[in-house]
Design a protein around this motif. Sequence first.
Motif, PDB file in Angstrom:
ATOM      1  N   UNK A   1      82.873 -15.527  -7.735  1.00 13.57           N
ATOM      2  CA  UNK A   1      82.415 -14.396  -8.529  1.00 13.57           C
ATOM      3  C   UNK A   1      80.999 -14.639  -9.015  1.00 13.57           C
ATOM      4  N   UNK A   2      80.361 -13.536  -9.396  1.00 14.06           N
ATOM      5  CA  UNK A   2      78.998 -13.586  -9.910  1.00 14.06           C
ATOM      6  C   UNK A   2      78.974 -12.909 -11.274  1.00 14.06           C
ATOM      7  N   UNK A   3      78.349 -13.541 -12.223  1.00 14.17           N
ATOM      8  CA  UNK A   3      78.189 -12.965 -13.552  1.00 14.17           C
ATOM      9  C   UNK A   3      76.709 -12.685 -13.802  1.00 14.17           C
ATOM     10  N   UNK A   4      76.456 -11.537 -14.392  1.00  8.68           N
ATOM     11  CA  UNK A   4      75.097 -11.153 -14.769  1.00  8.68           C
ATOM     12  C   UNK A   4      75.069 -10.954 -16.281  1.00  8.68           C
ATOM     13  N   UNK A  25      74.724 -15.916 -12.455  1.00  8.16           N
ATOM     14  CA  UNK A  25      75.346 -17.230 -12.314  1.00  8.16           C
ATOM     15  C   UNK A  25      76.691 -17.086 -11.631  1.00  8.16           C
ATOM     16  N   UNK A  26      77.253 -18.204 -11.254  1.00  8.57           N
ATOM     17  CA  UNK A  26      78.557 -18.191 -10.612  1.00  8.57           C
ATOM     18  C   UNK A  26      78.488 -18.776  -9.217  1.00  8.57           C
ATOM     19  N   UNK A 100      75.888 -12.511  -2.053  1.00 15.17           N
ATOM     20  CA  UNK A 100      77.048 -13.034  -1.351  1.00 15.17           C
ATOM     21  C   UNK A 100      77.617 -14.204  -2.155  1.00 15.17           C
ATOM     22  N   UNK A 101      78.895 -14.431  -1.952  1.00 13.59           N
ATOM     23  CA  UNK A 101      79.623 -15.428  -2.733  1.00 13.59           C
ATOM     24  C   UNK A 101      80.057 -16.571  -1.829  1.00 13.59           C
TER      25      UNK A 101
END
Length: 122
Positions: A1-4, A25-26, A100-101
Amino acid sequence: QVQLVESGGGLVQPGGSLRLSCAASGSISSIDDMGWYRQAPGKQRELVARISSGGSPNYEESVKGRSTISRDNAKNTVLLQMNSLKPEDAAVYYCYARASVIGRGPYKYAWWGQGTQVTVSS
């Protein structure tokens, strides 16, 4: 996951300036575009500015000439400097990133921050 995570909103007088920042981040594999949208009450969310991974910016017409978007690819951050603010700039501003993760292939998903309120009033 990505956190903004966004910061920098608040109350600004007409004609004033503000700087919005956003940090991603993430489990980030790579980030393509980053940028800012805004949504005023009763209106659709609209693009304010975006910047490619190579640093090419695009601006919504009403903010051209008084806004600057920049990014730091090493820190996964994007900044929006807005000057000569007008009452019509008041909105909730959302940071976004197309990223992309790790472990989920090359597809770039759109990720959003929680939004930061910008109020322009005397």
